[in-house]
Design a protein around this motif. Structure first.
Motif, mmCIF file in Angstrom:
data_model
loop_
_atom_site.group_PDB
_atom_site.id
_atom_site.type_symbol
_atom_site.label_atom_id
_atom_site.label_comp_id
_atom_site.label_asym_id
_atom_site.label_seq_id
_atom_site.Cartn_x
_atom_site.Cartn_y
_atom_site.Cartn_z
ATOM 1 N N UNK A 279 12.936 -67.791 17.985
ATOM 2 C CA UNK A 279 11.729 -68.317 18.624
ATOM 3 C C UNK A 279 10.457 -67.703 18.039
ATOM 4 N N UNK A 280 10.601 -66.874 16.996
ATOM 5 C CA UNK A 280 9.466 -66.234 16.367
ATOM 6 C C UNK A 280 9.969 -65.160 15.420
ATOM 7 N N UNK A 281 9.053 -64.501 14.734
ATOM 8 C CA UNK A 281 9.400 -63.421 13.814
ATOM 9 C C UNK A 281 8.904 -62.109 14.419
ATOM 10 N N UNK A 282 9.822 -61.204 14.717
ATOM 11 C CA UNK A 282 9.445 -59.908 15.276
ATOM 12 C C UNK A 282 10.080 -58.802 14.437
ATOM 13 N N UNK A 283 9.327 -57.724 14.227
ATOM 14 C CA UNK A 283 9.825 -56.604 13.441
ATOM 15 C C UNK A 283 8.919 -55.405 13.655
ATOM 16 N N UNK A 284 9.467 -54.213 13.449
ATOM 17 C CA UNK A 284 8.634 -53.021 13.414
ATOM 18 C C UNK A 284 8.201 -52.692 11.991
ATOM 19 N N UNK A 285 8.666 -53.450 11.020
ATOM 20 C CA UNK A 285 8.269 -53.258 9.626
ATOM 21 C C UNK A 285 7.136 -54.235 9.317
ATOM 22 N N UNK A 286 5.935 -53.694 9.125
ATOM 23 C CA UNK A 286 4.764 -54.550 8.968
ATOM 24 C C UNK A 286 4.881 -55.439 7.729
ATOM 25 N N UNK A 287 5.500 -54.938 6.662
ATOM 26 C CA UNK A 287 5.664 -55.767 5.458
ATOM 27 C C UNK A 287 6.462 -57.034 5.773
ATOM 28 N N UNK A 288 7.446 -56.925 6.667
ATOM 29 C CA UNK A 288 8.207 -58.115 7.069
ATOM 30 C C UNK A 288 7.291 -59.133 7.746
ATOM 31 N N UNK A 289 6.373 -58.645 8.555
ATOM 32 C CA UNK A 289 5.466 -59.552 9.269
ATOM 33 C C UNK A 289 4.466 -60.191 8.307
ATOM 34 N N UNK A 290 4.009 -59.433 7.331
ATOM 35 C CA UNK A 290 3.108 -59.993 6.318
ATOM 36 C C UNK A 290 3.825 -61.097 5.546
#
Length: 319
Positions: A260-271
């Protein structure tokens, strides 16, 4: 019921007063923090009635809903010697010595403590006070997602003052992906604080309906808050149909289920996820639809109001 409740958090209050009761909202001449009265930037039903402290002395009250520690002595002063059932709603994550922070209403037998997320109930030290969790509900937004602008939407209040709490320091990492549009109060000076040009980051202060209309045109919604209960703007964005990219902190991992979305604690993954959604509008549409279905199921307004009716009836009956 006649419910005494202060206007503190606009989005939560907007959902709460859509129930079948009469909601008495304190107001004073200054419209200060303990007498704000009815909202001016949200659509509120007429069941929310402004009342002055002097009027409360002779007004029938069935239950008091507190949201700040200072409201407890205020209620007692304004209502006199009446013994009125009392509920305390905790909207926030604990501060200080987490996870050992004691809640201000810990170890009380005269207050029912209600958390808005399971994360909050878990991390606050509630002592022996009876607790419950009533997850958020939202009034369904009117706006519908189009995503025609290749821009990133963020909704947050006072990002300059709150800094790392709201993830303000992370915003610049998304500038090379697409321009950022930040909606909320206290956003003035944000470009200068981050050393970014107005072409990279723009700020807006709009009413709730206007904000919904505007973010619906942005390609995706970005949630960078490190430490908050659960931003209702995130749920509203999902309900509108925006694909969300979010830090996997606090209650986000429950609010945004897998797929249902993209969640991560790794900011590069979110970028990387933001870049993918900017470049692939069809994928953004599909992800947004899945998020919308998840938000509407978990944060349904009727479920929220039913849960509150049941808890208020239990509280008044037990008293």
């Amino acid at each position: 019921m006649n419910i005494l409740v202060w206007h503190v958090h606009g989005s939560w209050m907007t959902a709460f007063i859509h129930g079948r009761h009469r909601y008495l909202v304190p107001v004073d001449d200054e419209r200060g923090p303990y007498g704000l009265g009815r909202a001016r930037t949200y659509r509120w039903p007429y069941s929310a009635v402004e009342v002055t402290p002097d009027e409360l002395a002779s007004t029938d009250i069935d239950v008091v809903v507190l949201q700040r520690p200072e409201e407890l002595p205020l209620a007692r002063a304004w209502l006199g010697d009446r013994n009125v059932p009392t509920v305390y709603v905790e909207h926030n994550t604990p501060k200080g010595d987490v996870p050992s922070t004691r809640h201000p209403m810990a170890d009380r037998d005269d207050v029912r403590l209600v958390h808005v997320t399971h994360f909050n109930e878990l991390f606050w030290d509630n002592g022996a006070t009876r607790t419950a969790v009533i997850e958020h509900g939202i009034v369904p937004p009117v706006a519908e997602y189009s995503g025609d602008l290749e821009r990133i939407a963020i909704v947050t209040n006072e990002p300059v003052r709150r800094g790392r709490v709201t993830g303000t320091d992370l915003m610049g990492r998304f500038g090379p992906v697409a321009p950022l549009d930040v909606f909320g109060m206290g956003t003035d000076g944000l470009p200068d604080a981050l050393g970014l040009s107005p072409d990279t980051i723009a700020t807006y202060n709009a009413s709730q309906d206007e904000m919904h209309t505007e973010i619906a045109r942005r390609r995706l919604y970005l949630h960078l808050t490190r430490w908050t209960s659960l931003g209702l703007s995130l749920i509203e964005a999902m309900a509108i149909g925006l694909p969300v990219v979010a830090l996997a902190t606090t209650e986000v991992v429950r609010a945004v289920p897998e797929g249902a979305g993209i969640v991560s604690t790794k900011v590069d993954d979110l970028v990387d996820a933001a870049r993918w959604l900017i470049e692939d509008p069809d994928a953004a549409q599909r992800l947004g639809q899945a998020g919308s279905a998840a938000a509407k199921e978990r944060y349904d307004l009727d479920r929220f109001l039913f849960d509150w009716d049941r808890l208020l009836e239990e509280t008044c009956t037990s008293r």
